[in-house]
Design an enzyme around this catalytic site. Sequence first.
Site, PDB file in Angstrom:
ATOM      1  N   ARG A  99       8.163  14.212 -66.699  1.00 10.24           N
ATOM      2  CA  ARG A  99       8.766  14.323 -65.443  1.00 10.24           C
ATOM      3  C   ARG A  99      10.259  14.181 -65.611  1.00 10.24           C
ATOM      4  NH1 ARG A  99      11.563   9.032 -64.838  1.00 10.24           N
ATOM      5  NH2 ARG A  99      10.309   9.085 -63.228  1.00 10.24           N
ATOM      6  N   ASP A 158      16.446   5.913 -63.093  1.00 14.10           N
ATOM      7  CA  ASP A 158      15.451   5.075 -63.641  1.00 14.10           C
ATOM      8  C   ASP A 158      15.465   4.334 -64.676  1.00 14.10           C
ATOM      9  OD1 ASP A 158      13.308   7.175 -62.363  1.00 14.10           O
ATOM     10  OD2 ASP A 158      13.014   8.170 -64.098  1.00 14.10           O
ATOM     11  N   GLU A 208     -10.381   4.068 -88.533  1.00 13.02           N
ATOM     12  CA  GLU A 208      -9.471   3.644 -89.336  1.00 13.02           C
ATOM     13  C   GLU A 208      -7.918   3.125 -89.005  1.00 13.02           C
ATOM     14  OE1 GLU A 208      -8.374  -0.547 -90.686  1.00 13.02           O
ATOM     15  OE2 GLU A 208     -10.421   0.052 -89.602  1.00 13.02           O
ATOM     16  N   PRO A 233      -0.680   2.960 -84.556  1.00 16.59           N
ATOM     17  CA  PRO A 233       0.115   1.743 -84.183  1.00 16.59           C
ATOM     18  C   PRO A 233       1.758   0.832 -85.302  1.00 16.59           C
ATOM     19  CG  PRO A 233      -1.477   1.320 -84.856  1.00 16.59           C
ATOM     20  CD  PRO A 233      -1.336   3.327 -84.854  1.00 16.59           C
TER      21      PRO A 233
END
Length: 247
Positions: A156, A171, A118, A91
């Site tokens: 992809r 896209d 953690e 994160p």
Amino acid sequence: MRIDVLTLFPEMFEGVLGSSILKKAAEKGAADYHTHNFREFSDNKHQSVDDYPYGGGAGMVLKPQPIFDALEQIAAPTAEGKKPRVILLCPQGERFTQKKAEELAQEEQLVFVCGHYEGYDERIREFAVTDEISIGDFVLTGGELGAMVIIDSVVRLLPGVLGNEDSPVLDSYSSGLLEHPHYTRPADFRGMKVPDVLLSGNHKHIEEWRQKESLRRTYERRPDLLESYELSPSEKKWLDEIKKEIR
């Protein structure tokens, strides 16, 4: 492209890698997937991969030894000395974007490190990986779902994976704008009609409509993308028209 995943839960990837476009990519030889339970690389009899943090605190921390030993076997340099990209799902990492997917799609091998607990021992970040990537400003229980998202987004883009080679180019985000609306049969569904221009057969007008609608959608939904997008003279004119229409 060879794709390796270090995870404590390799079974999570079975359905994803064995289905849909990712499965077809493997069948076509465009992608080769390998999952590894890094618990098997632990050097202690209990095969533990985590320990308490120095200095105290909540949670457990992923130990460096299993990860380093796994990467020494899996992420060896090529005969030409080229090292694979080793991606830590985290994160705190760089936010994943379509541009990053296009960059990673140029690599011969990607290795994903999916942690739990953690956090990671900081030496993994500093000395074992090349990239730290986050798929958004939120926290998951592990890196597996993030790795799946990135793998799908990258694979992809590999040559020959999608039936239409123009698909990844058109896209959303690839051009810098969101993609235009799509329609298919029937032309009139419960009184909801397809725009006349798409039925006209005039390819020039259709392309202009798509470009303008792509710009409209971006302005309405993600105006922040226009801050770094260089508008052409036609797009500047269309954007003025769109703003007037909205007002």
